[in-house]
Enzyme design. Structure first.
Site, PDB file in Angstrom:
ATOM      1  N   LYS A   9      -5.566  15.069  -7.004  1.00 23.39           N
ATOM      2  CA  LYS A   9      -5.895  14.956  -8.431  1.00 23.39           C
ATOM      3  C   LYS A   9      -5.137  16.037  -9.216  1.00 23.39           C
ATOM      4  O   LYS A   9      -4.606  16.983  -8.624  1.00 23.39           O
ATOM      5  CB  LYS A   9      -7.406  15.080  -8.627  1.00 23.39           C
ATOM      6  CG  LYS A   9      -7.957  16.436  -8.262  1.00 23.39           C
ATOM      7  CD  LYS A   9      -9.487  16.431  -8.230  1.00 23.39           C
ATOM      8  CE  LYS A   9     -10.016  17.800  -7.866  1.00 23.39           C
ATOM      9  NZ  LYS A   9     -11.441  17.750  -7.469  1.00 23.39           N
ATOM     10  N   TYR A  55       1.904  33.613 -22.640  1.00 19.14           N
ATOM     11  CA  TYR A  55       0.627  32.877 -22.627  1.00 19.14           C
ATOM     12  C   TYR A  55       0.760  31.451 -23.125  1.00 19.14           C
ATOM     13  O   TYR A  55      -0.053  30.599 -22.790  1.00 19.14           O
ATOM     14  CB  TYR A  55      -0.497  33.653 -23.326  1.00 19.14           C
ATOM     15  CG  TYR A  55      -0.296  34.014 -24.781  1.00 19.14           C
ATOM     16  CD1 TYR A  55      -0.412  33.050 -25.774  1.00 19.14           C
ATOM     17  CD2 TYR A  55      -0.028  35.332 -25.147  1.00 19.14           C
ATOM     18  CE1 TYR A  55      -0.247  33.390 -27.112  1.00 19.14           C
ATOM     19  CE2 TYR A  55       0.137  35.685 -26.477  1.00 19.14           C
ATOM     20  CZ  TYR A  55       0.029  34.705 -27.463  1.00 19.14           C
ATOM     21  OH  TYR A  55       0.187  35.042 -28.774  1.00 19.14           O
ATOM     22  N   ARG A  81     -23.823  14.343 -10.189  1.00 19.30           N
ATOM     23  CA  ARG A  81     -22.560  14.031 -10.845  1.00 19.30           C
ATOM     24  C   ARG A  81     -22.195  12.651 -10.351  1.00 19.30           C
ATOM     25  O   ARG A  81     -21.318  12.518  -9.536  1.00 19.30           O
ATOM     26  CB  ARG A  81     -21.504  14.974 -10.278  1.00 19.30           C
ATOM     27  CG  ARG A  81     -20.796  15.839 -11.258  1.00 19.30           C
ATOM     28  CD  ARG A  81     -19.466  16.183 -10.601  1.00 19.30           C
ATOM     29  NE  ARG A  81     -19.361  17.596 -10.350  1.00 19.30           N
ATOM     30  CZ  ARG A  81     -18.414  18.127  -9.609  1.00 19.30           C
ATOM     31  NH1 ARG A  81     -17.514  17.368  -9.016  1.00 19.30           N
ATOM     32  NH2 ARG A  81     -18.369  19.408  -9.442  1.00 19.30           N
TER      33      ARG A  81
HETATM   34  C1  LIG Z   1     -11.577  18.058  -6.006  1.00 21.73           C
HETATM   35  C2  LIG Z   1     -12.390  17.325  -5.026  1.00 21.73           C
HETATM   36  C3  LIG Z   1     -12.271  17.581  -3.648  1.00 21.73           C
HETATM   37  C4  LIG Z   1     -11.379  18.675  -3.101  1.00 21.73           C
HETATM   38  O1  LIG Z   1     -11.932  19.949  -3.324  1.00 21.73           O
HETATM   39  P1  LIG Z   1     -11.177  21.278  -2.806  1.00 21.73           P
HETATM   40  O2  LIG Z   1     -12.193  22.332  -2.926  1.00 21.73           O
HETATM   41  O3  LIG Z   1     -10.009  21.467  -3.700  1.00 21.73           O
HETATM   42  O4  LIG Z   1     -10.755  21.019  -1.411  1.00 21.73           O
HETATM   43  C5  LIG Z   1     -13.007  16.794  -2.780  1.00 21.73           C
HETATM   44  N1  LIG Z   1     -13.823  15.815  -3.226  1.00 21.73           N
HETATM   45  C6  LIG Z   1     -13.976  15.556  -4.547  1.00 21.73           C
HETATM   46  C7  LIG Z   1     -14.901  14.472  -4.966  1.00 21.73           C
HETATM   47  C8  LIG Z   1     -13.276  16.300  -5.484  1.00 21.73           C
HETATM   48  O5  LIG Z   1     -13.430  16.044  -6.790  1.00 21.73           O
END
Ligand SMILES: *Cc1c(COP(=O)(O)O)cnc(C)c1O
Length: 338
Positions: A33, A255, A128
């Site tokens: 992402k 910045y 969530r």
């Molecule tokens: C961002 C995310 C992850 C990965 O988290 P990290 O701490 O970066 O490994 C896994 N699952 C979901 C649903 C996420 O949104």
């Protein structure tokens, strides 16, 4: 702007190998992402595929489709948010698995009749999105009936945890195990953990872990060090020297490029003459203490790989997380790959 993000894909590969070894026999989904946490999605996905990564995770369907283009037909890709019928159809077309965390969306996916691969999400406490535990039984029954009718395929059951305290995570895991018990025949993939729990807590790995941060070499704030985790930062923020005058040199990042001005005077950076203090961070340039022979065009590593401070070190100074320090850096900064 005379700065860039220098991305070492060899270190991405090394981190991926470390993850694979650590979580085995569970498998690893690479989370990409936010443009692969700012590293640039196409290059990251292409390299990950050649390193044997077979699962990718994204927030939205559009990004998942971009992953399909970069990864080719064999990769499995999960988008954990889907908004409407057009997206459901587009995802099914591109062979994207969908996260489904509420009964209304489940009905919508079933109604499309496109045999979408669905990962049912149970809410284990984050609130969530996710089917509430008290509604889980009905959702599973509904999904199973739809699967028998050929409308969907149930590919996974999953949840997301806070990874903030072991006690909270334990309670979430308990709820997850109860929910996943509906699929004891091993027909679906169970996934719960992200980076931190995947490494620290073997009992959270199940069949698959979803890892972003550690793949990019970003450690958690106030957690174990890079060395303890066996990961290394993939990205470096590198700025060119754009002026030399007296005791200071000017470097071409400020910045407005996303370098947090609260870091003024609080970081050391790596220069060709050794470590030097970073002075004031201005809009488009910053000051660094000079070194003998400094000249315009020299490169200074400001943050990340090769710099004294990692993204998370900087994050700890300003009360955020390493991912955010990296993501704030402007997408206009060119990415250079090695
Ligand atoms: C961002 C995310 C992850 C990965 O988290 P990290 O701490 O970066 O490994 C896994 N699952 C979901 C649903 C996420 O949104």
């Amino acid at each position: 702007m005379s700065a860039h993000l220098d991305i070492d894909l060899g270190l991405l590969a090394a981190n991926l190998a470390r993850i694979r070894d650590t979580v085995a026999p569970a498998r690893h989904m690479l989370v990409v992402k936010d443009d692969a946490y700012g590293h640039g999605l196409p290059a990251v996905v292409a390299r990950a595929v050649s390193e044997g990564v077979s699962w990718f995770g994204t927030f939205d369907v559009a990004t998942a489709i971009a992953v399909r283009e970069a990864a080719g037909p064999d990769a499995r890709i999960l988008a954990w948010t889907v908004y409407d019928a057009a997206e459901i159809d587009a995802a099914a077309d591109a062979g994207i698995d969908l996260g489904v965390g509420d009964a209304v969306l489940l009905e919508e996916v079933i109604a499309r009749g496109v045999r979408a691969r669905v990962h049912l999400k149970v809410d284990t406490g984050l609130h969530r999105n996710g089917v509430r535990p008290e509604d889980w039984h009905d959702a599973v029954e509904r999904a199973r009936a739809a699967q028998r009718a050929g409308a969907i395929e149930i590919a996974g059951v999953w949840s997301h945890i806070a990874e903030a305290s072991d006690a909270e995570d334990d309670a979430s895991r308990e709820l997850f195990v109860q929910a996943a018990g509906a699929f004891e025949d091993g027909s679906v993939l169970r996934h719960l953990a992200a980076s931190a729990a995947s490494f620290a807590r073997p009992g959270f790995r199940f069949d698959l872990v979803r890892i972003g941060a550690f793949a990019y070499g970003i450690r958690p704030e106030s957690g174990p060090s890079d060395q303890e985790l066996g990961i290394r930062p993939v990205a470096a923020l590198v700025a060119d020297v754009t002026g030399v005058s007296g005791d200071d040199v000017t470097i071409g990042v400020g910045y407005l490029d996303g370098l947090d001005s609260r870091l003024s005077g609080r970081l050391a950076v790596a220069t060709p003459g050794g470590e030097r203090a970073l002075g004031e961070i201005g809009p488009t340039s910053s000051r660094v203490r000079s070194w003998p022979g400094a000249q315009v065009g020299d490169e200074v590593s400001v943050l990340g790989r090769g710099a004294p401070s990692s993204m998370t070190d900087a994050a700890e100074l300003v009360g955020t997380i390493g991912e955010q320090v990296l993501l704030r850096l402007s997408p206009r900064l060119p990415r250079r790959y090695r």
